[in-house]
Each structure stands twice: as structure tokens, then as C-alpha cells.
Design a protein around this motif. Structure first.
Motif, short mmCIF file in Angstrom:
data_model
loop_
_atom_site.label_atom_id
_atom_site.label_comp_id
_atom_site.label_asym_id
_atom_site.label_seq_id
_atom_site.Cartn_x
_atom_site.Cartn_y
_atom_site.Cartn_z
N MET A 1 -2.20 10.25 -3.02
CA MET A 1 -3.22 9.53 -2.24
C MET A 1 -4.41 9.14 -3.11
SD MET A 1 -3.26 11.67 1.35
CE MET A 1 -4.63 10.72 2.00
N ALA A 2 -4.85 10.08 -3.94
CA ALA A 2 -5.98 9.79 -4.83
C ALA A 2 -5.62 8.70 -5.82
CB ALA A 2 -6.40 11.07 -5.57
N GLY A 3 -4.42 8.81 -6.39
CA GLY A 3 -3.97 7.83 -7.38
C GLY A 3 -3.83 6.44 -6.79
N ASN A 4 -3.23 6.34 -5.61
CA ASN A 4 -3.02 5.04 -4.98
C ASN A 4 -4.32 4.41 -4.50
OD1 ASN A 4 -0.15 4.20 -4.93
ND2 ASN A 4 0.15 6.19 -4.00
N SER A 5 -5.23 5.24 -4.01
CA SER A 5 -6.53 4.72 -3.59
C SER A 5 -7.29 4.13 -4.78
CB SER A 5 -7.37 5.84 -2.95
OG SER A 5 -6.75 6.33 -1.80
N LEU A 6 -7.28 4.86 -5.89
CA LEU A 6 -7.95 4.38 -7.10
C LEU A 6 -7.30 3.11 -7.63
CD1 LEU A 6 -10.09 4.86 -9.28
CD2 LEU A 6 -8.43 6.30 -10.49
N LYS A 7 -5.96 3.09 -7.63
CA LYS A 7 -5.23 1.92 -8.12
C LYS A 7 -5.54 0.67 -7.29
CE LYS A 7 -1.14 3.96 -8.12
NZ LYS A 7 0.34 4.12 -8.23
N ARG B 1 2.74 -10.49 -7.72
CA ARG B 1 2.37 -10.15 -6.34
C ARG B 1 1.24 -11.03 -5.83
NH1 ARG B 1 0.93 -4.03 -4.59
NH2 ARG B 1 3.07 -3.76 -5.25
N PHE B 2 0.15 -11.13 -6.59
CA PHE B 2 -1.00 -11.91 -6.12
C PHE B 2 -0.68 -13.40 -6.07
CE2 PHE B 2 -3.73 -8.20 -7.27
CZ PHE B 2 -4.38 -8.09 -6.05
N THR B 3 0.07 -13.90 -7.05
CA THR B 3 0.42 -15.32 -7.06
C THR B 3 1.31 -15.66 -5.87
OG1 THR B 3 0.28 -15.40 -9.48
CG2 THR B 3 1.44 -17.19 -8.40
N ALA C 1 4.71 -8.43 2.53
CA ALA C 1 6.03 -7.84 2.35
C ALA C 1 6.91 -8.72 1.45
CB ALA C 1 6.71 -7.64 3.71
N VAL C 2 6.85 -10.03 1.66
CA VAL C 2 7.62 -10.96 0.82
C VAL C 2 7.13 -10.88 -0.62
CG1 VAL C 2 8.14 -13.39 0.37
CG2 VAL C 2 8.17 -12.53 2.70
N ALA C 3 5.82 -10.79 -0.81
CA ALA C 3 5.26 -10.66 -2.15
C ALA C 3 5.77 -9.38 -2.82
CB ALA C 3 3.73 -10.65 -2.09
N GLY C 4 5.89 -8.30 -2.04
CA GLY C 4 6.44 -7.06 -2.57
C GLY C 4 7.89 -7.20 -2.98
N LEU C 5 8.67 -7.92 -2.17
CA LEU C 5 10.09 -8.14 -2.48
C LEU C 5 10.26 -8.91 -3.78
CD1 LEU C 5 12.85 -9.20 0.01
CD2 LEU C 5 12.56 -10.48 -2.10
N VAL C 6 9.51 -9.99 -3.92
CA VAL C 6 9.59 -10.79 -5.15
C VAL C 6 9.18 -9.97 -6.36
CG1 VAL C 6 8.67 -12.82 -6.35
CG2 VAL C 6 9.20 -12.95 -3.90
N THR C 7 8.14 -9.16 -6.19
CA THR C 7 7.63 -8.33 -7.28
C THR C 7 8.68 -7.34 -7.77
OG1 THR C 7 5.38 -8.50 -6.42
CG2 THR C 7 5.82 -6.71 -7.97
N VAL C 8 9.39 -6.71 -6.84
CA VAL C 8 10.39 -5.70 -7.20
C VAL C 8 11.47 -6.29 -8.10
CG1 VAL C 8 12.27 -4.26 -6.32
CG2 VAL C 8 10.04 -4.20 -5.23
N TYR C 9 12.06 -7.38 -7.67
CA TYR C 9 13.20 -7.92 -8.42
C TYR C 9 12.81 -8.55 -9.76
CZ TYR C 9 16.44 -6.95 -4.67
OH TYR C 9 17.23 -6.30 -3.75
N THR C 10 11.56 -9.01 -9.87
CA THR C 10 11.14 -9.61 -11.14
C THR C 10 10.61 -8.60 -12.15
OG1 THR C 10 8.98 -10.10 -10.16
CG2 THR C 10 10.62 -11.86 -10.14
N ARG D 1 9.47 0.59 -0.56
CA ARG D 1 8.09 1.04 -0.78
C ARG D 1 7.14 -0.13 -0.99
NH1 ARG D 1 5.11 2.26 -5.33
NH2 ARG D 1 6.91 2.03 -6.72
N LEU D 2 7.52 -1.08 -1.87
CA LEU D 2 6.61 -2.17 -2.19
C LEU D 2 6.50 -3.20 -1.07
CD1 LEU D 2 6.90 -3.02 -5.99
CD2 LEU D 2 5.20 -1.70 -4.77
N MET D 3 7.57 -3.38 -0.30
CA MET D 3 7.47 -4.29 0.84
C MET D 3 6.51 -3.73 1.89
SD MET D 3 11.32 -5.83 1.43
CE MET D 3 10.76 -6.85 2.80
N LEU D 4 6.64 -2.44 2.18
CA LEU D 4 5.74 -1.81 3.15
C LEU D 4 4.31 -1.76 2.62
CD1 LEU D 4 7.92 1.13 4.52
CD2 LEU D 4 7.16 -0.90 5.77
N SER D 5 4.16 -1.34 1.36
CA SER D 5 2.81 -1.23 0.79
C SER D 5 2.17 -2.61 0.67
CB SER D 5 2.85 -0.54 -0.57
OG SER D 5 3.48 -1.35 -1.55
#
Length: 223
Positions: free
Chosen positions: A1-7, A108-110, A139-148, A197-201
């Protein structure tokens, strides 16, 4: 939790900073500039948050699986790592983490910004993008991020393991050994759990971010 909040904090603050620096006179950011802003945000995130937290987490997980664990929790484990290896002990694997986080944030941001702008232009005048749409776009941004970026994640995890020094000279040697000894598909091992994980996050983080920005803007106008 601490790590993800900081990130998340470092990621969004850095991205907003770079985005405003790269915006045109109308305040718009093109896809290439959004990619550059995301890359910069990922680099900052890797240096100030991800590398220390990920290294400690990876070492604690690997140690817990060993026959004779030497770490007794987060605080003791961190203290022992620093005592035995110095500050460099929690910054091992900085280069692959910077590569991974830079690529992660850039993609992800793009993806998110491009899709959100596309949806926003098709909304009725004066109406903002609904939270349900924001969640879906994230969620779509997370999907694209994972595979690339999955290959970079695999290399990063290998380089931060307790036995990394025994097997790999550097990140490039690690990638070479994985490719020659285990095959190309090995770079996408573990895609499914990371995808979920990345789609949900992605959906959750971007939705919360957009709503917090609206809340802050509303209070500033009220004030």
C-alpha cells in the motif's frame, strides 16, 4: 500500500509537470508529446519510488520461499538489505526498472489521453466524460501497457531476484539468456495475472484521479 501510494503520487505529479511543459499554446498535448511526458514520469517514478519498493518486495518474497528465511518482516528486511548491501542494495535493477516504468507510463498515459480526448470530442457540449467511461478507458490503457511492456517486466523481476548476480551480468545479458535458453514466449510469462492487475488498477487509478481533480477544481472555484 505504501509503495503503490508513493508510486501513483510521483507518477501523476511528474506527468502533469511534464505535460504542462510540453503543451501547446492552447494547452493541448499531442500524442508524441504525451508519450514523452509519460516516459519522463516513468523515469521519475522508477528513481524515487518503484526501484526501492520493488527491490525490497522482491527480495522479501524470494527470502520467504527459501529454506532458511533471514528477514523478519518489512522493517527488519529493509534494514538487513541496507546493512548487508548498502543503499545500492535497494537500487539494484534501477536500469531495467527505469526502462519498464518509462515504457509503462509512456504507453499508459498516451493510450489513456488519446482515447479520452477521442471520447470527450463526442460528448455533448459542456458534458464531462462519465466515470464509467473513464474506468473503461483506464482498463484499456492497462491492457495495451501489459502486452507492450511485459518483456521489460520479466527482465526487471529476474534482475531484482536474490540470485541475479549468480546468473546475469546486466539487463542485456539477462534478456539474451532468456531468449536463447527459454525462448521468445518466455518474455510474456505471467501475462494473465499482470493483465488483470493493470486493467483494474488502470481503471481505478484514472477514475479516482479524474474525480479528485474535479473536486479540487470545484473547491478552488467555490473559494
Amino acid at each position: 500500500m505504501a509503495g503503490n501510494s508513493l508510486k501513483a503520487g510521483v507518477r501523476f505529479v511528474s506527468y502533469d509537470h511534464f505535460k504542462h511543459m510540453l503543451a501547446d499554446k492552447q494547452g493541448k498535448v499531442s500524442a508524441p508529446r504525451s508519450l514523452l511526458a509519460g516516459l519522463g514520469a516513468g523515469m521519475m517514478e522508477a528513481i524515487f519510488a518503484v526501484t526501492p519498493s520493488e527491490t525490497i518486495k522482491t527480495k522479501l518474497i524470494h527470502d520467504a520461499k527459501s529454506p532458511n528465511p533471514q528477514y523478519h518482516g518489512l522493517i527488519h528486511g529493509t534494514a538487513q538489505i541496507v546493512k548487508q548491501e548498502g543503499l545500492s542494495g535497494i537500487y539494484r535493477g534501477l536500469f531495467p526498472v527505469m526502462m519498464r516504468q518509462g515504457a509503462n507510463s509512456a504507453v499508459r498515459f498516451t493510450t489513456y489521453t488519446t482515447l479520452r480526448q477521442f471520447v470527450a470530442t463526442r460528448m455533448p457540449p459542456g458534458q464531462s466524460v462519465p466515470s464509467s467511461f473513464t474506468f473503461g478507458i483506464g482498463a484499456v490503457a492497462g491492457l495495451v501497457t501489459v502486452y507492450t511492456t511485459m518483456p521489460l517486466d520479466v527482465i526487471k523481476t529476474r534482475m531484482q531476484s536474490l540470485t541475479a548476480r549468480q546468473h546475469y551480468r546486466n539487463s542485456f545479458h539477462c534478456a539474451y539468456r532468456i531468449f536463447t535458453e527459454e525462448g521468445l514466449t518466455r518474455f510474456w510469462t505471467g501475462t494473465t495475472p499482470r493483465l488483470v492487475r493493470l486493467m483494474l488498477s488502470g481503471g481505478i487509478v484514472f477514475t479516482v484521479y479524474e474525480n479528485v481533480i474535479k473536486l479540487i477544481a470545484g473547491r478552488e472555484l467555490a473559494g
